[in-house]
Design a protein around this motif. Structure first.
Motif, PDB file in Angstrom:
ATOM      1  N   ARG A 392      29.467   3.633 -26.399  1.00 20.75           N
ATOM      2  CA  ARG A 392      30.009   2.288 -26.340  1.00 20.75           C
ATOM      3  C   ARG A 392      28.842   1.306 -26.433  1.00 20.75           C
ATOM      4  O   ARG A 392      27.690   1.655 -26.108  1.00 20.75           O
ATOM      5  CB  ARG A 392      30.804   2.062 -25.060  1.00 20.75           C
ATOM      6  N   PRO A 393      29.112   0.080 -26.885  1.00 18.61           N
ATOM      7  CA  PRO A 393      28.018  -0.894 -26.994  1.00 18.61           C
ATOM      8  C   PRO A 393      27.391  -1.174 -25.637  1.00 18.61           C
ATOM      9  O   PRO A 393      28.038  -1.075 -24.590  1.00 18.61           O
ATOM     10  CB  PRO A 393      28.714  -2.143 -27.551  1.00 18.61           C
ATOM     11  N   GLY A 394      26.111  -1.533 -25.677  1.00 19.27           N
ATOM     12  CA  GLY A 394      25.410  -1.912 -24.466  1.00 19.27           C
ATOM     13  C   GLY A 394      25.835  -3.293 -23.988  1.00 19.27           C
ATOM     14  O   GLY A 394      26.678  -3.956 -24.612  1.00 19.27           O
ATOM     15  N   PRO A 395      25.274  -3.747 -22.879  1.00 11.76           N
ATOM     16  CA  PRO A 395      25.598  -5.084 -22.370  1.00 11.76           C
ATOM     17  C   PRO A 395      25.460  -6.155 -23.446  1.00 11.76           C
ATOM     18  O   PRO A 395      24.527  -6.142 -24.244  1.00 11.76           O
ATOM     19  CB  PRO A 395      24.572  -5.283 -21.243  1.00 11.76           C
ATOM     20  N   LEU A 396      26.422  -7.041 -23.507  1.00  6.42           N
ATOM     21  CA  LEU A 396      26.491  -8.132 -24.483  1.00  6.42           C
ATOM     22  C   LEU A 396      26.564  -7.626 -25.914  1.00  6.42           C
ATOM     23  O   LEU A 396      26.254  -8.352 -26.861  1.00  6.42           O
ATOM     24  CB  LEU A 396      25.294  -9.089 -24.326  1.00  6.42           C
ATOM     25  N   GLY A 397      26.941  -6.362 -26.080  1.00  7.71           N
ATOM     26  CA  GLY A 397      27.071  -5.804 -27.417  1.00  7.71           C
ATOM     27  C   GLY A 397      25.767  -5.376 -28.043  1.00  7.71           C
ATOM     28  O   GLY A 397      25.736  -5.013 -29.225  1.00  7.71           O
ATOM     29  N   LEU A 398      24.673  -5.383 -27.280  1.00  8.80           N
ATOM     30  CA  LEU A 398      23.360  -5.008 -27.812  1.00  8.80           C
ATOM     31  C   LEU A 398      23.150  -3.503 -27.688  1.00  8.80           C
ATOM     32  O   LEU A 398      23.222  -2.932 -26.599  1.00  8.80           O
ATOM     33  CB  LEU A 398      22.250  -5.744 -27.054  1.00  8.80           C
ATOM     34  N   GLY A 399      22.857  -2.840 -28.793  1.00  5.09           N
ATOM     35  CA  GLY A 399      22.539  -1.423 -28.756  1.00  5.09           C
ATOM     36  C   GLY A 399      23.669  -0.593 -28.165  1.00  5.09           C
ATOM     37  O   GLY A 399      24.847  -0.911 -28.305  1.00  5.09           O
ATOM     38  N   LEU A 400      23.283   0.496 -27.503  1.00  2.00           N
ATOM     39  CA  LEU A 400      24.237   1.406 -26.880  1.00  2.00           C
ATOM     40  C   LEU A 400      24.071   1.380 -25.370  1.00  2.00           C
ATOM     41  O   LEU A 400      22.964   1.195 -24.858  1.00  2.00           O
ATOM     42  CB  LEU A 400      24.013   2.835 -27.387  1.00  2.00           C
ATOM     43  N   ASP A 401      25.165   1.616 -24.672  1.00  6.83           N
ATOM     44  CA  ASP A 401      25.110   1.687 -23.216  1.00  6.83           C
ATOM     45  C   ASP A 401      24.577   3.062 -22.806  1.00  6.83           C
ATOM     46  O   ASP A 401      24.851   4.079 -23.456  1.00  6.83           O
ATOM     47  CB  ASP A 401      26.489   1.458 -22.624  1.00  6.83           C
ATOM     48  N   ALA A 402      23.812   3.095 -21.740  1.00  7.37           N
ATOM     49  CA  ALA A 402      23.211   4.347 -21.266  1.00  7.37           C
ATOM     50  C   ALA A 402      22.862   4.205 -19.803  1.00  7.37           C
ATOM     51  O   ALA A 402      22.797   3.095 -19.260  1.00  7.37           O
ATOM     52  CB  ALA A 402      21.946   4.671 -22.072  1.00  7.37           C
ATOM     53  N   PRO A 424      14.666   1.184 -29.261  1.00  2.52           N
ATOM     54  CA  PRO A 424      15.488   0.014 -29.593  1.00  2.52           C
ATOM     55  C   PRO A 424      16.979   0.137 -29.300  1.00  2.52           C
ATOM     56  O   PRO A 424      17.599  -0.876 -28.940  1.00  2.52           O
ATOM     57  CB  PRO A 424      15.222  -0.163 -31.102  1.00  2.52           C
ATOM     58  N   PRO A 425      17.645   1.319 -29.426  1.00  2.00           N
ATOM     59  CA  PRO A 425      19.068   1.359 -29.090  1.00  2.00           C
ATOM     60  C   PRO A 425      19.382   0.997 -27.642  1.00  2.00           C
ATOM     61  O   PRO A 425      20.546   0.755 -27.319  1.00  2.00           O
ATOM     62  CB  PRO A 425      19.453   2.815 -29.388  1.00  2.00           C
ATOM     63  N   LEU A 426      18.367   0.956 -26.777  1.00  2.00           N
ATOM     64  CA  LEU A 426      18.599   0.631 -25.369  1.00  2.00           C
ATOM     65  C   LEU A 426      18.323  -0.831 -25.041  1.00  2.00           C
ATOM     66  O   LEU A 426      18.148  -1.198 -23.886  1.00  2.00           O
ATOM     67  CB  LEU A 426      17.726   1.528 -24.475  1.00  2.00           C
ATOM     68  N   ARG A 427      18.299  -1.677 -26.065  1.00  2.00           N
ATOM     69  CA  ARG A 427      17.942  -3.074 -25.817  1.00  2.00           C
ATOM     70  C   ARG A 427      18.896  -3.753 -24.837  1.00  2.00           C
ATOM     71  O   ARG A 427      18.480  -4.531 -23.977  1.00  2.00           O
ATOM     72  CB  ARG A 427      17.926  -3.860 -27.141  1.00  2.00           C
ATOM     73  N   GLY A 428      20.192  -3.489 -24.973  1.00  2.00           N
ATOM     74  CA  GLY A 428      21.134  -4.128 -24.064  1.00  2.00           C
ATOM     75  C   GLY A 428      20.944  -3.704 -22.627  1.00  2.00           C
ATOM     76  O   GLY A 428      21.196  -4.481 -21.702  1.00  2.00           O
ATOM     77  N   VAL A 429      20.487  -2.471 -22.410  1.00  2.00           N
ATOM     78  CA  VAL A 429      20.296  -1.941 -21.066  1.00  2.00           C
ATOM     79  C   VAL A 429      18.958  -2.377 -20.488  1.00  2.00           C
ATOM     80  O   VAL A 429      18.868  -2.740 -19.304  1.00  2.00           O
ATOM     81  CB  VAL A 429      20.386  -0.398 -21.089  1.00  2.00           C
ATOM     82  N   ARG A 430      17.904  -2.375 -21.307  1.00  2.00           N
ATOM     83  CA  ARG A 430      16.551  -2.604 -20.804  1.00  2.00           C
ATOM     84  C   ARG A 430      15.922  -3.897 -21.318  1.00  2.00           C
ATOM     85  O   ARG A 430      14.948  -4.369 -20.749  1.00  2.00           O
ATOM     86  CB  ARG A 430      15.647  -1.429 -21.204  1.00  2.00           C
TER      87      ARG A 430
END
Length: 465
Positions: A392-402, A424-430
């Motif tokens: 699923r998308p990460g927070p605010l739709g950035l990258g992937l959630d993890a 980079p796929p963890l941008r929304g998380v980190r």
């Protein structure tokens, strides 16, 4: 057409999707561990194993945006890169900004030497992964490739690096529009001296302006962005904050975070370089403390200002950009592109809106220099994982959630035990997760988790026997 599924044998197999720095660092950290480790299959759609897109440039003027002292590929061994340069007969110091092509050679050598320590444990495959399918009866994944083949793996690591730039709504058709300037050979299409307009004024623009002006000494390059801000230059090694950095207490609003930052810089005598470098390791924690509403406000109002101070450029690159501006060969516009139409002599007429009105630029070429897209929608593979509910998308739709260790969360928010991401796929998380120091640290942690997966599988096999 029948699928070919590789036999996993007794040793577990980890498939790493990607061939750049993220893939290299997680593979090398796993292969360099003591004790038994799983086998690795590195799948790279571009066939650039080790170097990836970022470090396969052939332009010697494309430099690392960080000093060599910070660019070791081995966690816990800060001198590893400089030891390698000396072994190559290259004189370099920790303060140098090395060519990116040289760093690509270093990453390739790091992968090779790590694999040599584990004969038979690393396989490289050039191919494009289209989808991941979870096994219905057994744990693990089936990776389906564009050539119709498939591979089975006990676990998968998404080390896909940066996505291509997002789509521009008014982009003209090719060949006068370059949608992804980092696609191999993309700039070769610009084969005349006509002016070029780059959309974006960040790190991508800096590299493009240097390359395009070098190819044609008479060319004028225009660059436009909403803020018109260019990356700041590195100065001599900055002074760190005199006192240990004390993070603000929780809970924390964006207003409180910005006030804390201003006071910390003021307490450092106004020297912001050292503060930015000192706060960098804490960005994931600070980002995690903000509410979604404050994260949105940060992205809308603060992010660009943070980025130009955080992602700085080498003094040589800054000097080149300043020279181009002084010569009138690089012209930066603060505004937005409102429209693009066919212009004279097969060129383009671009309408740019600014605070003072609008103006028309007659250019031969338009280049998307907005930088990597944040949402997974521009990458068919990642967007397919989201559509299938695997991710699923990460927070605010950035990258992937993890989860904090990079285990990808499915559509219901459950972290997989055998599907991971880093970089980079963890941008929304980190948020801060695109530079070598951050990816290197993530790779070291993930390598330990992958090694533990391998030990667990071996114990299961031994019990069955």
């Amino acid at each position: 057409m029948s699928d070919h599924v590789a036999d996993s044998g007794d040793e577990p197999l980890i498939a790493v999707v990607g061939g750049g720095a993220s893939a290299t660092l997680v593979a090398s950290h796993l292969l360099r561990r003591t004790g038994p480790v799983p086998r690795l299959l590195l799948i790279d759609g571009r066939g650039l194993h080790g170097r990836g897109q970022a470090y396969s440039t052939e332009d010697p003027n494309h430099l690392l945006n960080a000093r060599a002292a910070n660019m070791s590929g081995v966690e816990g061994d800060p001198g590893h890169l400089l030891d390698w340069t000396r072994a190559q007969g290259i004189e370099a110091s920790g303060e140098d900004f090395l060519p990116r092509s040289l760093y690509g050679r270093y990453l390739r050598d790091l992968l090779d030497t790590s694999a040599e320590a584990r004969p038979g444990h690393l396989t490289e495959l050039t191919g494009t992964v289209l989808s991941l399918d979870a096994g219905p009866a057994a744990p693990g994944w089936t990776l389906r490739l564009a050539d119709g083949s498939s591979r089975a793996a006990d676990a998968v690591v998404l080390a896909v690096g940066n996505q291509a730039p997002g789509h521009l709504p008014w982009a003209p058709p090719a060949p006068r529009y370059i949608a992804d300037p980092w696609r191999r050979g993309a700039l070769d299409a610009i084969d005349d001296d006509a002016p070029v307009l780059i959309v974006g004024t960040g790190l991508t623009m800096v590299d493009l302006a240097i390359s395009l002006s070098g190819r044609s000494p008479g060319r004028v390059v225009h660059a436009v962005s909403r803020h018109g801000l260019l990356p700041q230059a590195h100065h001599p090694p900055p002074r760190p904050p005199e006192a240990d950095l004390v993070l603000p207490a929780e809970p924390m609003s964006l207003r409180e975070l910005l006030r804390w930052a201003r006071l910390a810089v003021r307490g450092n005598g106004g020297e912001w370089h050292g503060f930015v470098d000192a706060v960098r390791p804490h960005v994931p924690a600070l980002w995690g403390r903000l509410s979604d509403a404050d994260r949105r406000r940060f992205l809308a109002l603060v992010a660009r200002h943070w980025e130009v101070h955080r992602h700085r450029i080498p003094p040589a690159s800054a000097a080149r950009i300043e020279a181009l501006r002084a010569e009138g060969r690089l012209r930066v516009h603060r505004g937005r592109v409102d429209d693009v139409r066919a212009g004279a002599a097969h060129g383009l007429s671009v309408r740019v809106g600014t605070e003072g009105g609008t103006s028309d630029l007659e250019v031969g070429w338009l280049v998307n220099g907005t930088g990597p897209a944040g949402a997974p929608g521009t990458d068919p593979f990642l967007s397919g994982l989201v559509t299938a509910g695997v991710a699923r998308p990460g927070p605010l739709g950035l990258g992937l959630d993890a989860d904090p260790d990079g285990a990808v969360r499915d559509a219901a928010g459950r972290p997989h035990g055998d599907l991971f991401a880093l970089g980079p796929p963890l941008r929304g998380v980190r948020y801060e997760t695109t530079a070598i120091p951050e990816i290197r640290a993530q790779a070291a942690v993930l390598a330990g988790r992958l090694a533990a997966l391998g030990r667990s599988r071996r114990r299961r096999i031994e019990r069955v026997r």
